[in-house]
Motif scaffolding. Structure first.
Motif, PDB file in Angstrom:
ATOM      1  N   VAL A 145       0.838  -1.205   0.000  1.00 36.19           N
ATOM      2  CA  VAL A 145       0.000   0.000   0.000  1.00 36.19           C
ATOM      3  C   VAL A 145       0.869   1.250   0.000  1.00 36.19           C
ATOM      4  N   ILE A 146       1.874   1.291   0.858  1.00 35.87           N
ATOM      5  CA  ILE A 146       2.741   2.473   0.931  1.00 35.87           C
ATOM      6  C   ILE A 146       3.530   2.644  -0.365  1.00 35.87           C
ATOM      7  N   TYR A 147       4.053   1.546  -0.884  1.00 30.93           N
ATOM      8  CA  TYR A 147       4.818   1.582  -2.130  1.00 30.93           C
ATOM      9  C   TYR A 147       3.963   2.125  -3.277  1.00 30.93           C
ATOM     10  N   ALA A 148       2.743   1.598  -3.402  1.00 28.00           N
ATOM     11  CA  ALA A 148       1.874   2.003  -4.504  1.00 28.00           C
ATOM     12  C   ALA A 148       1.297   3.395  -4.295  1.00 28.00           C
ATOM     13  N   SER A 149       1.063   3.788  -3.044  1.00 28.95           N
ATOM     14  CA  SER A 149       0.543   5.129  -2.777  1.00 28.95           C
ATOM     15  C   SER A 149       1.532   6.184  -3.267  1.00 28.95           C
ATOM     16  N   TRP A 150       2.795   5.980  -2.937  1.00 34.47           N
ATOM     17  CA  TRP A 150       3.831   6.895  -3.426  1.00 34.47           C
ATOM     18  C   TRP A 150       3.880   6.879  -4.952  1.00 34.47           C
ATOM     19  N   ALA A 151       3.912   5.694  -5.545  1.00 40.31           N
ATOM     20  CA  ALA A 151       4.023   5.598  -7.005  1.00 40.31           C
ATOM     21  C   ALA A 151       2.838   6.255  -7.698  1.00 40.31           C
ATOM     22  N   ALA A 152       1.646   6.124  -7.115  1.00 37.93           N
ATOM     23  CA  ALA A 152       0.440   6.656  -7.751  1.00 37.93           C
ATOM     24  C   ALA A 152       0.443   8.182  -7.815  1.00 37.93           C
ATOM     25  N   ARG A 153       1.112   8.838  -6.868  1.00 36.52           N
ATOM     26  CA  ARG A 153       1.065  10.297  -6.835  1.00 36.52           C
ATOM     27  C   ARG A 153       2.339  10.955  -7.350  1.00 36.52           C
ATOM     28  N   ILE A 154       3.249  10.159  -7.925  1.00 36.84           N
ATOM     29  CA  ILE A 154       4.464  10.738  -8.506  1.00 36.84           C
ATOM     30  C   ILE A 154       4.145  11.797  -9.567  1.00 36.84           C
ATOM     31  N   PRO A 155       3.199  11.551 -10.494  1.00 37.06           N
ATOM     32  CA  PRO A 155       2.913  12.603 -11.486  1.00 37.06           C
ATOM     33  C   PRO A 155       2.478  13.923 -10.856  1.00 37.06           C
ATOM     34  N   ALA A 156       1.632  13.858  -9.823  1.00 36.16           N
ATOM     35  CA  ALA A 156       1.167  15.084  -9.174  1.00 36.16           C
ATOM     36  C   ALA A 156       2.305  15.793  -8.446  1.00 36.16           C
TER      37      ALA A 156
END
Length: 375
Positions: free
Chosen positions: A21-32
């Motif tokens: 969850v933490i890994y993907a949460s960071w990855a998901a908001r990289i563009p923003a």
């Protein structure tokens, strides 16, 4: 009322879910986060390099924590660190501070990863059967959940800081419950051992597989959302679906990897799977439309699903030195991969950077077909 034994059974899978969850949460908001700080592809690559550096540098620290306190307490300490540092990444006002927080995120992830895999190893010994592949499937559950949550948060216009803070607070109490549910650590004094090992002989093939696999997974996590946004001009809420599809198919594939290994052998499963991953990447690179690109990244997830479970299983059968060597290769791949894609993107465009991942998948296939130790 849920019994203590049920909490204990659920504790280790939850720790893998939490990391995902933490890994993907960071990855998901990289563009923003990239857009908020106006980072170029090369600058973003340098920031991502910080995460990989933190993970590699944490290897001695992780080993020391597990040796001194035991895997259970090491997971608790590292988990707390992750929960604190995740929201801090969204508060960084410039590239330098962002890189510092990402280094911390990488270090926390590395320590937590080592600790929970040590717990998983102990569970395997107690069960008398292989359970590690299923635990890695729970990690995929976490990455899929984190990706979908990131897509929802971005689609609703919720800032990365509010998203990360909410996720951290939601994970804190379950982390404490999991820590309390696990059996107490029995720390035994061990002889000094190598924290980093140099691969040689047949281990090199396994090391190449681990290196390329880490480059591919890390690069897709960090760059797939950026690719969706820049080349298909999707909304921030849609961009994380690329990694969500990757994680979803990886999860489903890992549920059937063990039966496939029993029937066809690990070398064949990894080799054919890597070719499937290459095909998926090259489909995604074409950027025909959103659905086709999502299918491409999803196929890559299915194709790469068997790499790490089978590779670490094979290395572990040949002793701790082989396992340490392969792990060092893999951590190095996670360090080098995402920033390498960033520099390729800066010079030749993001499609070339993503295509590079497909070439690496072909390298995995060739190495797997020749890696006798993989069986």
């Amino acid at each position: 009322m849920i019994s203590a034994s049920r909490f204990r059974l659920a504790a280790t899978p939850f720790l893998f879910i939490l990391l995902g969850v933490i890994y993907a949460s960071w990855a998901a908001r990289i563009p923003a986060i990239r857009d908020g700080l106006l980072l170029s592809p090369a600058q973003l690559g340098i920031v991502l390099l910080g995460g990989g550096f933190g993970a590699v540098a944490s290897f001695p620290l992780a080993a020391g924590l597990v040796a001194k306190f035991g895997a259970r307490r090491a997971a608790w300490y590292a988990g707390l660190g992750l929960i604190v540092i995740l929201p801090c990444t969204a508060l960084a006002p410039n590239m330098s501070l962002l890189m510092m927080t990402v280094v911390g995120l990488g270090a926390g992830s590395g320590c937590f990863d080592v600790a929970i895999n040590a717990i998983g190893t102990e569970n395997e010994k107690a069960a008398g059967r292989s359970t590690m592949s299923l635990l890695h499937a729970w990690f995929c559950v976490g990455t899929l959940s984190g990706s979908l949550l990131g897509s929802l948060m971005a689609g609703m216009g919720i800032t990365p800081f509010v998203h990360f803070l909410g996720a951290s607070l939601a994970l804190l109490i379950p982390l404490f419950i999991a820590y309390r549910a696990l059996p107490p650590d029995h720390v035994a004094s061990e002889k000094p051992h190598e924290l980093f090992a140099i691969a040689h002989g047949p281990v090199i093939a396994l090391g190449i597989i681990g290196f390329c696999g880490a480059v591919a997974e890390g690069s897709i996590a960090d760059w797939s959302g950026v690719f969706m946004k820049d080349h298909l001009h999707v909304h921030d809420g849609v961009a994380p679906l690329a990694f969500a599809g990757f994680a979803c198919l990886m999860l489903l594939a890992r549920l059937v990897c063990d039966p496939l290994k029993d029937r066809f052998g690990a070398r064949r499963v990894v080799s054919i799977g890597a070719l499937l991953a290459a095909i998926g990447i090259f489909i995604a690179v074409l950027a025909v439309n959103v659905p086709v690109t999502l299918i491409g990244f999803a196929l890559a997830g299915a194709g790469l699903a068997s790499v790490f479970p089978f590779m670490f299983s094979a290395a572990g059968r040949h002793g701790s030195t082989a396992l340490a060597a392969v792990a060092t290769f893999s951590y190095s791949g996670g360090l080098i991969g995402p920033p390498a894609v960033g520099f390729l993107t800066q010079g030749w465009g993001l499609q070339v950077g993503i295509a590079f991942i497909g070439v690496l998948a072909i390298g995995i296939s060739i190495s797997a077909s020749r890696a006798k130790w993989l069986e």
